[in-house]
Design a protein around this motif. Structure first.
Motif, mmCIF file in Angstrom:
data_model
loop_
_atom_site.group_PDB
_atom_site.id
_atom_site.type_symbol
_atom_site.label_atom_id
_atom_site.label_comp_id
_atom_site.label_asym_id
_atom_site.label_seq_id
_atom_site.Cartn_x
_atom_site.Cartn_y
_atom_site.Cartn_z
ATOM 1 N N TYR A 35 0.839 -1.192 0.000
ATOM 2 C CA TYR A 35 0.000 0.000 0.000
ATOM 3 C C TYR A 35 0.878 1.248 0.000
ATOM 4 C CZ TYR A 35 -3.826 -3.102 1.387
ATOM 5 O OH TYR A 35 -4.767 -4.101 1.433
ATOM 6 N N GLY A 42 -5.529 7.959 3.619
ATOM 7 C CA GLY A 42 -5.558 6.548 3.957
ATOM 8 C C GLY A 42 -4.692 5.770 2.983
ATOM 9 N N LEU A 90 3.607 0.810 2.799
ATOM 10 C CA LEU A 90 3.265 -0.180 3.818
ATOM 11 C C LEU A 90 3.132 -1.559 3.186
ATOM 12 C CD1 LEU A 90 0.530 1.947 5.588
ATOM 13 C CD2 LEU A 90 2.696 1.273 6.608
ATOM 14 N N GLY A 105 3.362 -3.909 8.443
ATOM 15 C CA GLY A 105 4.677 -3.562 8.929
ATOM 16 C C GLY A 105 4.750 -2.081 9.261
ATOM 17 N N PRO A 106 5.918 -1.621 9.744
ATOM 18 C CA PRO A 106 6.076 -0.223 10.148
ATOM 19 C C PRO A 106 6.178 0.740 8.977
ATOM 20 C CG PRO A 106 8.129 -1.403 10.398
ATOM 21 C CD PRO A 106 7.117 -2.424 10.016
ATOM 22 N N TYR B 32 -16.253 -7.536 4.234
ATOM 23 C CA TYR B 32 -15.504 -7.737 5.464
ATOM 24 C C TYR B 32 -15.102 -6.341 5.953
ATOM 25 C CZ TYR B 32 -15.098 -12.528 3.714
ATOM 26 O OH TYR B 32 -15.351 -13.787 3.227
ATOM 27 N N PHE B 34 -13.051 -3.730 8.898
ATOM 28 C CA PHE B 34 -11.898 -3.652 9.790
ATOM 29 C C PHE B 34 -11.742 -2.233 10.326
ATOM 30 C CE2 PHE B 34 -10.086 -7.678 8.264
ATOM 31 C CZ PHE B 34 -10.657 -7.776 6.998
ATOM 32 N N TYR B 36 -8.382 -0.089 11.949
ATOM 33 C CA TYR B 36 -6.965 -0.055 12.270
ATOM 34 C C TYR B 36 -6.649 1.271 12.957
ATOM 35 C CZ TYR B 36 -5.983 -3.997 9.095
ATOM 36 O OH TYR B 36 -5.936 -5.232 8.481
ATOM 37 N N GLN B 38 -3.287 3.984 13.787
ATOM 38 C CA GLN B 38 -1.927 4.339 13.364
ATOM 39 C C GLN B 38 -1.395 5.479 14.216
ATOM 40 O OE1 GLN B 38 -1.467 5.992 9.367
ATOM 41 N NE2 GLN B 38 0.415 4.816 9.082
ATOM 42 N N GLN B 42 4.051 5.503 12.147
ATOM 43 C CA GLN B 42 4.047 4.056 12.372
ATOM 44 C C GLN B 42 3.175 3.340 11.359
ATOM 45 O OE1 GLN B 42 5.962 2.695 14.984
ATOM 46 N NE2 GLN B 42 6.681 4.805 15.066
ATOM 47 N N GLY B 43 3.250 2.002 11.383
ATOM 48 C CA GLY B 43 2.353 1.190 10.575
ATOM 49 C C GLY B 43 0.984 1.117 11.221
ATOM 50 N N LEU B 44 0.124 0.299 10.661
ATOM 51 C CA LEU B 44 -1.235 0.169 11.147
ATOM 52 C C LEU B 44 -1.373 -1.048 12.053
ATOM 53 C CD1 LEU B 44 -1.457 1.745 8.323
ATOM 54 C CD2 LEU B 44 -3.848 1.107 8.435
ATOM 55 N N LEU B 46 -4.150 -3.582 13.889
ATOM 56 C CA LEU B 46 -5.540 -4.012 13.823
ATOM 57 C C LEU B 46 -6.204 -3.867 15.177
ATOM 58 C CD1 LEU B 46 -7.775 -5.515 12.126
ATOM 59 C CD2 LEU B 46 -6.924 -7.598 13.227
ATOM 60 N N LYS B 49 -12.192 -6.701 13.756
ATOM 61 C CA LYS B 49 -12.641 -7.074 12.422
ATOM 62 C C LYS B 49 -14.017 -7.725 12.500
ATOM 63 C CE LYS B 49 -10.155 -11.415 12.997
ATOM 64 N NZ LYS B 49 -8.949 -12.180 12.648
ATOM 65 N N PHE B 90 -8.397 4.300 11.146
ATOM 66 C CA PHE B 90 -8.823 4.022 9.782
ATOM 67 C C PHE B 90 -9.823 2.874 9.761
ATOM 68 C CE2 PHE B 90 -6.059 6.722 7.350
ATOM 69 C CZ PHE B 90 -4.949 6.898 8.156
ATOM 70 N N LEU B 105 -7.947 -4.423 0.636
ATOM 71 C CA LEU B 105 -8.507 -3.467 1.581
ATOM 72 C C LEU B 105 -8.677 -2.096 0.915
ATOM 73 C CD1 LEU B 105 -6.482 -4.252 4.826
ATOM 74 C CD2 LEU B 105 -8.887 -4.758 4.387
ATOM 75 N N PHE B 107 -9.506 1.742 2.190
ATOM 76 C CA PHE B 107 -9.485 2.508 3.425
ATOM 77 C C PHE B 107 -10.244 3.815 3.289
ATOM 78 C CE2 PHE B 107 -6.472 0.381 6.246
ATOM 79 C CZ PHE B 107 -5.822 -0.475 5.378
ATOM 80 N N GLY B 108 -10.794 4.273 4.415
ATOM 81 C CA GLY B 108 -11.251 5.636 4.511
ATOM 82 C C GLY B 108 -10.062 6.571 4.685
ATOM 83 N N LYS B 109 -10.352 7.870 4.747
ATOM 84 C CA LYS B 109 -9.271 8.853 4.861
ATOM 85 C C LYS B 109 -8.778 9.036 6.288
ATOM 86 C CE LYS B 109 -10.268 11.393 0.661
ATOM 87 N NZ LYS B 109 -10.485 12.709 0.028
#
Lengths: 113, 117
Positions: A35, A42, A90, A105-106, B32, B34, B36, B38, B42-44, B46, B49, B90, B105, B107-109
């Protein structure tokens, strides 16, 4: 149990260059998705790899390509970099293709000057 | 095409107050779902879900979400917010494809949560 790892953490490139980002999935996972997350947005889906093949692809140009290795790790390559490619990239891994949960991941922060 | 809307760009709540973050999706069937979180740079991670079954889903860190098919919504709630909950949240959806496989996936903003002491 190691989670999803990505390298490098940060990267600075100039326009026109090429870049390779790397991802190792969570133990037991066989699917990798990439991503792009621009500042304040997002994540946007680039593509997904399963069994070393690209399964799905988002709305990204052919400058974006990838690869998955037999050990399930993956690379994202971007050619002819543009300023607009600056973003957080990502990687997410998951197991299988049905009712799966992606773990992220980060990220790798790419800056294109 | 599928889409996700998070109407609130930024929300500020006091520590100890309740929280609800809104998420609406556009999809022909039940996707489905979810959530998340952040933290900066950093990453996301979870939070929770929903695949099927009970429409009230419990997640980590005391969060829960309720799927409402009639409203195409999947709002995230927490009864008492802690200062450490300040982050960006998110909502994401994935399609159920023919043959059972899952789509990517979307995602929203995002909604940025600030917590006042």
């Amino acid at each position: 149990d190691a989670g999803v790892t990505q390298s490098p953490t940060h990267l600075i490139k100039t326009r026109g260059q090429q870049v390779t980002l790397r991802c190792s999935p969570k133990s037991g996972h066989d699917t990798v998705s990439w991503y792009q997350q621009a500042l304040g947005q997002g994540p946007q889906f680039i593509f997904q790899y399963y069994e070393e093949e690209e399964r799905q692809r988002g709305n990204f140009p052919d400058r974006f390509s990838g690869h998955q290795f037999p050990n399930y790790s993956s690379e994202l390559n971007v050619n002819a970099l543009l300023l607009g490619d600056s973003a957080l990239y990502l990687c997410a891994s998951s197991k299988g293709l049905v009712k799966t949960t992606q773990y992220f991941g980060p990220g790798t922060r790419l800056t294109v000057l | 095409a599928q889409s996700v809307t998070q109407p609130d760009i930024h929300i500020t709540v006091s520590e100890g107050a309740s929280l609800e973050l809104r998420c609406n999706y556009s999809y022909g069937a039940t996707p489905y779902l979810f959530w998340y979180v952040q933290s900066p740079g950093q990453g996301l991670q979870l939070l929770l879900k929903y695949f099927s079954g009970d429409t009230l889903v419990q997640g980590i860190k005391g969060f829960e979400a309720e799927f409402k098919r009639s409203q195409s919504s999947f709002n995230l709630r927490k009864p008492s917010v802690h200062w450490s909950d300040a982050a960006e949240y998110f909502c994401a959806v994935a399609s159920r494809n023919y043959g059972g496989s899952q789509g990517n996936l979307i995602f929203g903003k995002g909604t940025k949560l600030s917590v006042k002491p």
